[in-house]
Design an enzyme around this catalytic site. Structure first.
Site, PDB file in Angstrom:
ATOM      1  N   GLY A  98       1.880  -4.846   2.552  1.00  0.00           N
ATOM      2  CA  GLY A  98       1.939  -3.523   1.933  1.00  0.00           C
ATOM      3  C   GLY A  98       2.039  -3.629   0.428  1.00  0.00           C
ATOM      4  O   GLY A  98       2.531  -4.616  -0.109  1.00  0.00           O
ATOM      5  N   GLY A 100       2.324  -0.959  -3.299  1.00  0.00           N
ATOM      6  CA  GLY A 100       2.389   0.374  -3.886  1.00  0.00           C
ATOM      7  C   GLY A 100       2.980   0.324  -5.265  1.00  0.00           C
ATOM      8  O   GLY A 100       3.114  -0.751  -5.865  1.00  0.00           O
ATOM      9  N   GLY A 101       3.367   1.505  -5.801  1.00  0.00           N
ATOM     10  CA  GLY A 101       3.943   1.576  -7.139  1.00  0.00           C
ATOM     11  C   GLY A 101       5.263   0.831  -7.241  1.00  0.00           C
ATOM     12  O   GLY A 101       5.667   0.409  -8.314  1.00  0.00           O
ATOM     13  N   ARG A 104       5.377  -5.141  -3.933  1.00  0.00           N
ATOM     14  CA  ARG A 104       4.649  -5.664  -2.775  1.00  0.00           C
ATOM     15  C   ARG A 104       5.609  -6.006  -1.639  1.00  0.00           C
ATOM     16  O   ARG A 104       6.740  -6.418  -1.867  1.00  0.00           O
ATOM     17  CB  ARG A 104       3.873  -6.921  -3.169  1.00  0.00           C
ATOM     18  CG  ARG A 104       2.789  -6.692  -4.204  1.00  0.00           C
ATOM     19  CD  ARG A 104       2.102  -8.001  -4.582  1.00  0.00           C
ATOM     20  NE  ARG A 104       0.956  -7.775  -5.450  1.00  0.00           N
ATOM     21  CZ  ARG A 104       1.044  -7.676  -6.764  1.00  0.00           C
ATOM     22  NH1 ARG A 104       2.215  -7.807  -7.352  1.00  0.00           N
ATOM     23  NH2 ARG A 104      -0.040  -7.460  -7.504  1.00  0.00           N
ATOM     24  N   LYS A 120      10.471  -7.164   0.427  1.00  0.00           N
ATOM     25  CA  LYS A 120       9.905  -6.252  -0.572  1.00  0.00           C
ATOM     26  C   LYS A 120      10.297  -6.713  -1.967  1.00  0.00           C
ATOM     27  O   LYS A 120      11.461  -6.651  -2.362  1.00  0.00           O
ATOM     28  CB  LYS A 120      10.383  -4.814  -0.329  1.00  0.00           C
ATOM     29  CG  LYS A 120       9.789  -3.821  -1.328  1.00  0.00           C
ATOM     30  CD  LYS A 120       9.885  -2.387  -0.837  1.00  0.00           C
ATOM     31  CE  LYS A 120      11.256  -1.806  -0.996  1.00  0.00           C
ATOM     32  NZ  LYS A 120      11.270  -0.347  -0.720  1.00  0.00           N
ATOM     33  N   ASP A 218      12.270  11.338  -0.398  1.00  0.00           N
ATOM     34  CA  ASP A 218      10.936  10.714  -0.482  1.00  0.00           C
ATOM     35  C   ASP A 218      10.322  10.564   0.907  1.00  0.00           C
ATOM     36  O   ASP A 218       9.805   9.515   1.256  1.00  0.00           O
ATOM     37  CB  ASP A 218      11.048   9.356  -1.183  1.00  0.00           C
ATOM     38  CG  ASP A 218       9.721   8.927  -1.809  1.00  0.00           C
ATOM     39  OD1 ASP A 218       8.832   9.792  -1.981  1.00  0.00           O
ATOM     40  OD2 ASP A 218       9.564   7.733  -2.119  1.00  0.00           O
TER      41      ASP A 218
END
Length: 381
Positions: A98, A100-101, A104, A120, A218
């Site tokens: 995965g 994103g902002g 990783r 992460k 979120d």
């Protein structure tokens, strides 16, 4: 004399028992105080290890505030960067699951516990800085529920900010719902309703059981992770916020989150309530029903924003089937579709006070996730 002597012996035994009981009580209190000290010490250690050049006092205040409000289950593991580099084969791109902002996510393997994990690694220049990293570690130390992802530990070596979670083998809901490649099988109706129900139960725990309540802030498809049986768990608590206490009905905070999912009153005023999460849930639930992204620039201008596209359709029951994901190929109970869209519409009310409580949403979804004998029946129009 014999009687007196006997009485003295009995009294002496009683005193010993009382003394023993008192001693046990003291040991219990000492242990309790010791555990409390361990929690405070662990949180202070986390705050210190995460703090770099600024914000030390503020971060320690966050830690102390969370500790005051509940039992803290401090993560068992504090990993070194070397341990996590070894677990991910030096963050091998082939193990990337995965991105994103925030940074990783890698699939990793911890040899000492024989455990597959998700690692992460936060981007040093990304949106999730020291404050969000600390919020995530401490929030997941405060809560524990089967519908929230389990935080195994963290690493705060130097500039590194890394979180280690249980591994969810089916990835995120986003990967199974939005922009599917032609060869990927879409989720069936009842799997979708099950995922929505269980994800809502995760929110219900945060809103109604956690003390004080926690506002997730979120809620989106990419933050809902799925296990081997497609049971969802909420992840990524970097933006989570302790909810209002006492007579307050909201908390004021800087506007954070993902565009399209934020409740209108929060986006406009920064006033955050649990009903803000209910709105975000409504957005995701509509994505689940329709298979459409909340913001999709590949669509015609009038359809780019999912909520703007859906609102006129909510007013005409004859157009409800237009909102069903075409990949379902009509394989859904029409009555169930109507009821699901009614739930989504209630969650997406402009006025926060008119939205349902998440507990009421869970009740409705429990019914929608069950197969019934009249699933094929046509509702009245």
């Amino acid at each position: 004399m014999r009687v007196l002597s006997c009485c003295r012996i009995k009294r002496s035994d009683t005193m010993k028992k009382t003394s023993l009981k008192s001693s046990k009580s003291s040991v219990h209190e000492i242990k309790k105080a010791s555990h409390k000290y361990d929690d405070v010490h662990a949180l202070s250690t986390i705050a210190r290890s995460i703090s770099m050049n600024t914000g030390t006092t503020k971060q320690r205040m966050i830690a102390e505030d969370i500790l005051r409000h509940g039992h803290v289950r401090v993560p068992a593991e504090i990993f070194t960067f070397r341990e996590l580099a070894n677990a991910t084969e030096n963050f091998n791109p082939e193990l990337l699951v995965g991105e994103g902002g925030f940074g990783r996510v890698y699939k990793g393997y911890l040899k000492k516990t024989n455990q597959v994990v998700a690692v992460k690694q936060l981007d040093r220049n990304g949106v999730q800085g020291n404050r969000e990293f600390l919020a995530e570690v401490l929030t997941l130390s405060l809560v524990h529920h089967p519908n929230l992802v389990n935080l195994i530990g963290y690493c705060a070596d130097g500039h590194q900010r890394i979180l280690v979670y249980e591994y969810m083998c089916n990835g995120s809901l986003e990967h199974h719902l939005l922009d599917l490649p032609p060869n990927k099988k879409p989720l069936d109706w009842y799997t979708r309703m099950h995922i929505a129900k269980v994800a809502a139960q995760g929110l219900e725990y945060l809103h109604d059981t956690a003390n004080p309540p926690i506002i997730y802030r979120d809620f989106k498809a990419s933050n809902i992770l799925l296990d081997e049986n497609f049971n969802p768990k909420l992840s990524d608590f970097g933006l989570a916020k302790l909810g209002p206490t006492g007579e307050q009905d909201h908390v004021s905070t800087r506007v954070m989150g993902t565009y399209g999912y934020c409740a209108p009153e929060y986006a406009q005023t920064g006033q955050l309530t649990t009903k803000s999460d209910v709105y975000s849930f409504g957005v995701v639930f509509l994505e689940i029903i329709s298979g459409r992204r909340v913001i999709d620039n590949t669509k015609p201008p009038e359809e780019e924003n999912l909520i703007s596209w859906a609102k006129p359709l909510f007013k005409d029951r004859r157009k409800f089937t237009v909102m069903a994901d075409p990949l379902l190929e009509g394989k859904y109970p029409v009555k169930g579709l109507y009821q699901a869209l009614a739930v989504a519409a209630m969650c997406l009310q402009e006025e926060a006070s008119t939205r349902p409580l998440i507990g009421d949403v869970v009740t409705a979804l429990e019914y929608l996730a069950m197969k019934t004998d009249d699933d094929s029946s046509e509702p009245e129009v």
